[in-house]
Design a protein around this motif. Structure first.
Motif, short mmCIF file in Angstrom:
data_model
loop_
_atom_site.label_atom_id
_atom_site.label_comp_id
_atom_site.label_asym_id
_atom_site.label_seq_id
_atom_site.Cartn_x
_atom_site.Cartn_y
_atom_site.Cartn_z
N ILE A 1 3.99 -0.86 -1.23
CA ILE A 1 4.06 -2.24 -1.73
C ILE A 1 4.98 -2.27 -2.95
O ILE A 1 5.22 -1.26 -3.59
N GLN B 1 2.81 -9.32 -5.12
CA GLN B 1 3.04 -8.03 -4.46
C GLN B 1 3.76 -8.32 -3.16
O GLN B 1 3.47 -9.29 -2.48
N LYS C 1 4.41 -6.68 0.47
CA LYS C 1 4.00 -5.60 1.37
C LYS C 1 5.19 -5.19 2.21
O LYS C 1 5.84 -6.03 2.81
N LEU C 2 5.45 -3.91 2.26
CA LEU C 2 6.54 -3.43 3.11
C LEU C 2 5.98 -3.10 4.49
O LEU C 2 4.94 -2.46 4.59
#
Lengths: 162, 127, 112
Positions: A131, A23, A25-26
């Motif tokens: 995400i 994943q 993460k933004l």
């Protein structure tokens, strides 16, 4: 004012045929994802891995189209939309750069001399997604039937509002 | 409605002369960071041995080798004045990075210790 | 925590915390190698431990889940911030979570 940035995610592969879910993460202040590209490096000793074809193309004519070594498949999905927004075949290099080159100039052909400048693939994904789900499937280890250690880096370009 | 809140982030220093780097993320509803402060469970080690770089949203507020003693407040300081005032920083992506370095100083004996970074923040109470 | 309990619990918990419906939910089933230690960045997220979890330690800012830990009076199933996972088993182990991701939209507009 918009600022651009990149998020680098390292995917570590150790086994043949390995599938890695990850994943990304933004950051909170991201507006959009604007591009994606990938890179990678081999961790195992190069002698144990035959990825590059021999410089001598084995007597084939310059018009012989060669198969590129597939390293793996990479896919990215946002939480907002169904299906993948980015899907790529990760390749090490392009062995067909010298295709139809009859010049015999003695100048060895490789990505740094004859390849196109690599740029990212443009995408536009709303960062509302928060995400990004990612998936990588190894092909290199599988095709050589060996556990090869390497790393694939995924570069997600974002723009951030100041 | 805006509320004042304190955040604490801990790091562990396990090896003498090591550098410990950690990135923490603030909650989404934090709108401003007003102050910082460092403490430890072994104050003397922090005072004599510690230096740190502190970044918020990739902006450097304290550079490498900025001594920890400059960010510590003793009990003789009025509680409301203990935090180093940054002037109200926007958290941006909310990421706080501390790069802490422990160095021998000849007076103290190393033992594993905890360093805590406190942030005085303002948060939005309703989402 | 059973999955059914988690699915009942999560919407009410998110409502409590003010996120209402603005979150994504994902089911995560982690495969841990022998004695593997992993750190998960779960800042601004929630991880709910579901189904069986044996021979494993899950530790975060909100508490510890470790059936072999006897210095705590409660086990924590809801984890946030930095989650440290340790597989005690010398074989492959499985760990299941429901991951709740509050959307970025819940950032206040007047943050600037």
């Amino acid at each position: 004012m918009m600022k651009e940035g990149v998020i680098i995610t390292k995917i570590s592969i150790k086994q043949k045929g390995e599938r890695k879910h990850f994943q990304i993460k933004l950051p909170m202040d991201t507006k959009f994802i604007i591009g994606v590209e990938y890179g990678g490096r081999l961790i195992d000793k190069p002698e144990t891995v035959v990825v590059e074809p021999a410089p001598d193309d084995g007597g084939h004519t310059p018009t012989f189209f060669k198969r590129n070594q597939l390293i793996g498949e990479l896919k990215l999905q946002s939480c907002e939309e169904a299906n993948w927004f980015y899907s790529a075949d990760v390749l090490a290099n392009d062995v067909n750069l010298g295709l139809a080159d009859f010049s015999k100039a003695g100048f060895p052909v490789n990505d740094f001399t004859h390849g196109n400048k690599r740029t990212e693939e443009i995408v536009k994904i709303d960062a509302e997604s928060t995400i990004i789900q990612g998936w990588y499937l190894d092909a290199l280890g599988k095709s050589l039937n060996a556990d090869i250690k390497y790393e694939v880096n995924v570069y997600v370009w974002i723009n951030v509002e100041e | 409605m805006l509320k004042v809140t304190k955040k604490r982030f801990d790091i562990k220093i396990l090896v003498a002369n090591s550098t410990v780097s950690e990135t923490f993320e603030l909650e989404k509803n934090i709108v401003k960071v007003h102050g910082v402060l460092v403490t430890s469970d072994k104050d003397d080690l922090l005072y004599y041995r510690g230096t740190q770089k502190i970044e918020i949203n990739k902006e450097e507020f304290f550079p490498d080798n900025y001594e920890s003693k400059l960010l510590m407040s003793g009990i003789n300081v009025s509680p409301k004045q203990r935090y180093y005032d940054l002037g109200g920083v926007a958290p941006g992506n909310g990421r706080v990075q501390i790069l802490y370095k422990d160095l021998d100083d000849g007076r103290t004996v190393f033992a594993p210790y905890r360093v805590s970074l406190y942030l005085d923040c303002e948060m939005e109470d309703e989402l | 925590m059973t999955i059914n309990l988690a699915l009942e619990y999560i919407p009410r918990r998110m409502q409590e915390l003010g996120y209402k419906g603005n979150y994504y939910i994902r089911f995560r089933h982690l495969v841990l190698q022998a004695n593997e230690e992993q750190t998960i960045d779960a800042y601004n997220q929630f991880y709910y431990l579901v189904e069986e979890a044996q021979n494993v330690r899950v530790e975060s800012e909100t508490g510890i889940f470790d059936l072999s830990e006897n210095t705590t009076n409660e086990m924590q199933y809801e984890h946030q911030s930095k989650i440290q996972i340790k597989n005690y088993s010398s074989g492959i182990n499985h760990l299941r979570f429901i991951q709740v991701i509050p959307k970025h939209k819940t950032i206040i507009k007047n943050k600037k």
